[in-house]
Motif scaffolding. Structure first.
Motif, PDB file in Angstrom:
ATOM      1  N   GLU A  24      32.534  29.844  38.820  1.00  0.00           N
ATOM      2  CA  GLU A  24      33.688  29.805  37.905  1.00  0.00           C
ATOM      3  C   GLU A  24      34.664  30.942  38.199  1.00  0.00           C
ATOM      4  N   ALA A  25      34.120  32.145  38.524  1.00  0.00           N
ATOM      5  CA  ALA A  25      34.989  33.287  38.848  1.00  0.00           C
ATOM      6  C   ALA A  25      35.797  32.996  40.103  1.00  0.00           C
ATOM      7  N   ARG A  26      35.131  32.396  41.109  1.00  0.00           N
ATOM      8  CA  ARG A  26      35.855  32.080  42.348  1.00  0.00           C
ATOM      9  C   ARG A  26      36.947  31.038  42.092  1.00  0.00           C
ATOM     10  N   GLU A  27      36.651  30.050  41.245  1.00  0.00           N
ATOM     11  CA  GLU A  27      37.669  29.020  40.950  1.00  0.00           C
ATOM     12  C   GLU A  27      38.884  29.633  40.247  1.00  0.00           C
ATOM     13  N   ALA A  28      38.622  30.511  39.287  1.00  0.00           N
ATOM     14  CA  ALA A  28      39.749  31.165  38.576  1.00  0.00           C
ATOM     15  C   ALA A  28      40.573  32.006  39.527  1.00  0.00           C
ATOM     16  N   SER A  29      39.861  32.758  40.405  1.00  0.00           N
ATOM     17  CA  SER A  29      40.581  33.603  41.374  1.00  0.00           C
ATOM     18  C   SER A  29      41.418  32.749  42.318  1.00  0.00           C
ATOM     19  N   LEU A  71      44.624  31.471  40.504  1.00  0.00           N
ATOM     20  CA  LEU A  71      45.665  32.506  40.375  1.00  0.00           C
ATOM     21  C   LEU A  71      46.283  32.840  41.724  1.00  0.00           C
ATOM     22  N   ASP A  72      45.453  32.868  42.777  1.00  0.00           N
ATOM     23  CA  ASP A  72      46.009  33.148  44.111  1.00  0.00           C
ATOM     24  C   ASP A  72      46.997  32.065  44.514  1.00  0.00           C
ATOM     25  N   THR A  73      46.618  30.832  44.252  1.00  0.00           N
ATOM     26  CA  THR A  73      47.523  29.715  44.591  1.00  0.00           C
ATOM     27  C   THR A  73      48.832  29.813  43.797  1.00  0.00           C
ATOM     28  N   LEU A  74      48.710  30.097  42.497  1.00  0.00           N
ATOM     29  CA  LEU A  74      49.921  30.216  41.636  1.00  0.00           C
ATOM     30  C   LEU A  74      50.810  31.362  42.111  1.00  0.00           C
ATOM     31  N   HIS A  75      50.162  32.499  42.487  1.00  0.00           N
ATOM     32  CA  HIS A  75      50.947  33.662  42.956  1.00  0.00           C
ATOM     33  C   HIS A  75      51.658  33.342  44.267  1.00  0.00           C
ATOM     34  N   ARG A  76      50.971  32.628  45.136  1.00  0.00           N
ATOM     35  CA  ARG A  76      51.586  32.287  46.429  1.00  0.00           C
ATOM     36  C   ARG A  76      52.760  31.323  46.233  1.00  0.00           C
ATOM     37  N   LYS A 111      50.409  39.144  39.852  1.00  0.00           N
ATOM     38  CA  LYS A 111      49.642  39.771  40.934  1.00  0.00           C
ATOM     39  C   LYS A 111      48.486  40.603  40.365  1.00  0.00           C
ATOM     40  N   LYS A 112      48.811  41.376  39.275  1.00  0.00           N
ATOM     41  CA  LYS A 112      47.750  42.159  38.634  1.00  0.00           C
ATOM     42  C   LYS A 112      46.634  41.251  38.131  1.00  0.00           C
ATOM     43  N   ALA A 113      47.013  40.135  37.531  1.00  0.00           N
ATOM     44  CA  ALA A 113      46.011  39.202  37.007  1.00  0.00           C
ATOM     45  C   ALA A 113      45.161  38.654  38.140  1.00  0.00           C
ATOM     46  N   ALA A 114      45.785  38.301  39.267  1.00  0.00           N
ATOM     47  CA  ALA A 114      45.036  37.760  40.404  1.00  0.00           C
ATOM     48  C   ALA A 114      44.060  38.789  40.944  1.00  0.00           C
ATOM     49  N   GLU A 115      44.507  40.073  40.991  1.00  0.00           N
ATOM     50  CA  GLU A 115      43.625  41.132  41.490  1.00  0.00           C
ATOM     51  C   GLU A 115      42.435  41.342  40.542  1.00  0.00           C
ATOM     52  N   ALA A 116      42.714  41.307  39.213  1.00  0.00           N
ATOM     53  CA  ALA A 116      41.621  41.489  38.253  1.00  0.00           C
ATOM     54  C   ALA A 116      40.605  40.358  38.370  1.00  0.00           C
ATOM     55  N   VAL A 117      41.075  39.122  38.512  1.00  0.00           N
ATOM     56  CA  VAL A 117      40.163  37.979  38.644  1.00  0.00           C
ATOM     57  C   VAL A 117      39.389  38.077  39.944  1.00  0.00           C
ATOM     58  N   ALA A 118      40.066  38.562  40.978  1.00  0.00           N
ATOM     59  CA  ALA A 118      39.384  38.723  42.266  1.00  0.00           C
ATOM     60  C   ALA A 118      38.246  39.732  42.145  1.00  0.00           C
ATOM     61  N   LEU A 130      41.933  40.091  32.075  1.00  0.00           N
ATOM     62  CA  LEU A 130      42.649  39.033  32.765  1.00  0.00           C
ATOM     63  C   LEU A 130      43.137  37.977  31.786  1.00  0.00           C
ATOM     64  N   ASP A 131      42.262  37.575  30.879  1.00  0.00           N
ATOM     65  CA  ASP A 131      42.641  36.546  29.903  1.00  0.00           C
ATOM     66  C   ASP A 131      43.793  37.016  29.023  1.00  0.00           C
ATOM     67  N   LYS A 132      43.710  38.291  28.594  1.00  0.00           N
ATOM     68  CA  LYS A 132      44.800  38.830  27.772  1.00  0.00           C
ATOM     69  C   LYS A 132      46.097  38.915  28.575  1.00  0.00           C
ATOM     70  N   GLY A 133      45.977  39.402  29.834  1.00  0.00           N
ATOM     71  CA  GLY A 133      47.171  39.520  30.673  1.00  0.00           C
ATOM     72  C   GLY A 133      47.820  38.180  30.939  1.00  0.00           C
ATOM     73  N   VAL A 134      46.955  37.182  31.249  1.00  0.00           N
ATOM     74  CA  VAL A 134      47.505  35.839  31.473  1.00  0.00           C
ATOM     75  C   VAL A 134      48.145  35.305  30.195  1.00  0.00           C
TER      76      VAL A 134
END
Length: 694
Positions: A301-306, A309-314, A331-338, A424-428
């Motif tokens: 699940e963590a990998r799917e969320a990351s 977010l990576d896809t959305l950021h790109r 970007k911060k959210a993607a890094e936190a999820v990563a 991450l959830d709060k930031g998103v």
């Protein structure tokens, strides 16, 4: 003897001798002294103003405005020199002041040093009024001062108009500049509106993507929370197992040291202890099963969320033509999820990497449980199996220590992952709220930019854009917006023509007054002969009336052919003046006949009253109330009004009114003279010894 014959006899007396003839000639030309000479002296004073010496001082230093040299003082000086208003003489300020004081100059006009600077200031931030200085001296001549105010008023208006044209021309040029800049601004607003529209569309897509990301981050946070909870349980359980195995190992080793004696002595205690170990091993096996089951799912699940977010950021930040304003937060959210995904992967890797150990541990625990139970069952036979048990317990203790250390590391990593997932959830969530606000703001901004563009286009259409010809036309109108279009009905060509209706009756009155100084108001022969009163009155009036006719002809001939008096109705004017001289003769005759020597004083007094109340110079309304009250009732008032219409033109209503008034005054005066003649036919002591004789 009839009245005409008596009148002829009275005039015939002037033919006897040189002195009487000279007196008659003087009597005929006397009105010329009042009429012709006065009018000649006042005939056209405004046409000779160029003979009046006036000082002109130009101290103007000039100025520069908008890169153009302004010399307003030189322009005014040149214009005045070319005019015929006065005899302009350029002198210094000191000479002008001294000349006005001693009478060398009637007045002075000074253009100050800062005149052009003040004129040029009209196009700057602090406009100032230019001031021309005039110095007059009524001790030299009051009328010249009055004339100068009119002339200098025209000078001021001309200078103001020229200055206004320059200022207004700058305004119209500014209109054209503003129009051009507004058109540019409108085009820029169109581009801005298009860009904001694209940004609004992108913000909607961003908000939709963040909504999906928020759902994924929520699931991730929940999964990591559950995983952390399980890891905590695992840590506690593994710690207890390690403690138990260490205790067990210690006891087993101690037991091994005392092997036989101890077992023999404690065979009854071994059974419960073995059962306790069996129960603990069973619980530890359950905790290991939960860890192995949940760790891979949480990492997935963590990998799917990351990845989401990576896809959305790109898509929004790296591949987009215009990066989204929310890219830094994304970007911060993607890094936190990563980071969370990395921790989850570490846990999963730990579980996966030690799967054999865990499986071994599980088997060992199962064995431990089984053996412990077996031990409990075989407690009475422990001494036999002690050596084997010591060996196994030591191995179990080593494995339990490794499991406890791994569970502790897993719990710590999952705690960090859970915190990161919550952040991450709060930031998103904040990103989604911001994206929604951004979308709404961009929607309003799009409407506002569209309205701005429309307003700028509309404003550009309303701002005038004048070419040079249009600017010149409008500048000329606004610099002199109000012009006096005058229509002078029956204009008098000069000063003398305007004053002729006033001086002509004055001269005729003086002529009649002097005539009765030479001719008796009542014929003595007729009085002595006892003639009728009317005959006596007519006999005294006709000679002076005849002389008045001759005076009128001589006066009007000189005024017409000598001074150039032009009359709208020449015959009517001369005929009306015959009636005027007849009326004046009748009035002067009565005053002399009735009051004798005192009558001559009354004639002068009546003349003064008529001159001051006739309105011959200034309108009678400007005179005191006393003269306004007398104005309608004296004959010269009507004579002046009628002569104005006869000489300059206009309706004849006042002429006919004047004729009726003069006829009434003539008839009344003759009647009063006849009454006086009847009284004079009776001799009294006053007549024999008059109180006053002139």
């Amino acid at each position: 003897m009839r009245s005409p014959r008596l009148a002829a006899l009275e005039l015939r007396r002037f033919g006897r001798g040189t002195l009487p003839r000279a007196a008659l000639v003087a009597l005929l030309v006397l009105p010329l002294l009042y009429g012709a000479l006065y009018l000649w002296s006042f005939w056209d004073p405004y046409g000779r103003l160029d003979r009046i010496p006036v000082a002109l001082v130009n101290e103007d230093e000039g100025a520069t405005a908008n890169g153009r040299r302004i010399t307003a003082g030189d322009d005014i000086t040149e214009g005045l020199r070319d005019s015929s208003a006065f005899d302009w003489r350029e002198v210094s300020e000191e000479e002008a002041r001294r000349g006005v004081e001693d009478g060398t100059y009637y007045l002075s006009l000074t253009v100050p040093a800062d005149f052009s600077r003040r004129v040029a200031s009209s196009s700057g931030d602090s406009p100032e009024t230019g001031a021309l200085r005039v110095r007059t001296n009524d001790a030299n001549n009051y009328i010249v001062g009055q004339i100068s105010r009119t002339v200098f008023g025209e000078v001021r208006r001309a200078a103001s108009t020229k200055t206004s044209r320059s200022f207004l021309d700058q305004i119209f040029v500014s209109f054209s500049d503003i129009h051009g800049e507004t058109v540019k601004a409108a085009r820029g607003a169109d581009k801005l509106n298009g860009g904001i529209g694209e940004a609004e569309k992108g913000s909607k897509d961003l908000a939709a993507g963040l909504k999906d990301a928020r759902a994924g981050s929520g699931k991730l946070a929940k999964g990591l929370k559950d995983l952390h909870k399980g890891a905590g349980t695992l840590k506690d359980g593994s710690s207890k197992v390690a403690d138990g195995t260490r205790l067990l190992a210690g006891k087993v080793n101690a037991l091994n040291a005392e092997a036989g004696p101890f077992l023999k002595k404690n065979e009854k205690a071994i059974g419960p202890t073995a059962r306790f170990v069996a129960d603990t091993a069973g619980q530890l096996r359950e905790d290991l099963d939960a860890l192995v089951e949940k760790a891979p799912a949480a990492a997935k699940e963590a990998r799917e969320a990351s990845g989401t977010l990576d896809t959305l950021h790109r898509e929004r930040c790296e591949d987009a033509d215009e990066p989204d304003p929310a890219c830094p937060e994304l970007k911060k959210a993607a890094e936190a999820v990563a980071d969370a995904s990395s921790v989850a992967d570490d846990v999963s890797a730990l579980v996966t990497g030690h799967r054999a150990d865990l499986k071994t541990l599980d088997g060992q625990l199962a064995t431990l449980e089984k053996q412990a139970r077996a031990l409990a069952g075989r407690a009475p036979h422990l001494s036999e199996d002690l050596d084997d048990a010591v060996s196994r317990v030591n191995k179990l203790n080593a494995g339990a220590g490794k499991v406890a250390a791994g569970a502790k590391k897993l719990d710590k990593g999952l705690a960090t992952a859970e915190t990161g997932a919550r952040d991450l959830d709060k930031g998103v969530g904040r990103l989604k709220t911001g994206a929604d606000d951004l979308s709404g703001g961009l929607f309003k901004l799009a409407d506002g930019s569209e309205e701005l563009a429309g307003g700028l286009h509309q404003g550009a259409g309303q701002i005038p854009d004048y070419d040079e010809a249009q600017r010149d036309e409008r500048t000329e109108v606004m610099a002199d917006p109000v012009r006096l279009v005058s229509r002078d009905l029956h204009k008098a060509p000069n000063y003398g023509t305007g004053f002729a209706p006033y001086f002509i009756p004055l001269s005729l009155w003086v002529g009649a007054m002097v005539a009765y100084m030479l001719i008796a108001p009542m014929n003595r022969r007729a009085l002595a002969a006892g003639a009728s009163a009317w005959r006596i009155a007519l006999a005294g009036w006709l000679p002076v009336a005849a002389i008045g006719v001759a005076q009128t002809v001589a006066l009007m001939a000189v005024l017409h052919w000598g001074l150039g008096l032009r009359m709208a109705r020449t015959a009517g004017t001369v005929g009306f003046l015959f009636l005027v001289t007849a009326c004046f003769a009748a009035l002067v005759q009565w005053l002399n006949a009735r009051f004798g020597a005192a009558g001559r004083i009354l004639v002068l007094a009546l003349l003064m009253l008529q001159l001051t109340s006739a309105g011959g110079t200034y309108p009678v309304q400007t005179s005191p109330d006393f003269f306004n009250a007398l104005h309608p009732f004296l004959p010269m008032t009507h004579v002046v009004e009628a002569l104005r219409r006869l000489i300059s033109g206009g309706g004849l209503g006042p002429v006919w009114t004047a004729c009726a008034v003069l006829a009434a005054f003539t008839a009344g005066a003759l009647a009063l003279t006849a009454l006086s003649a009847r009284r004079r036919q009776v001799w009294t002591l006053d007549r024999l010894h008059p109180e006053l004789s002139l």
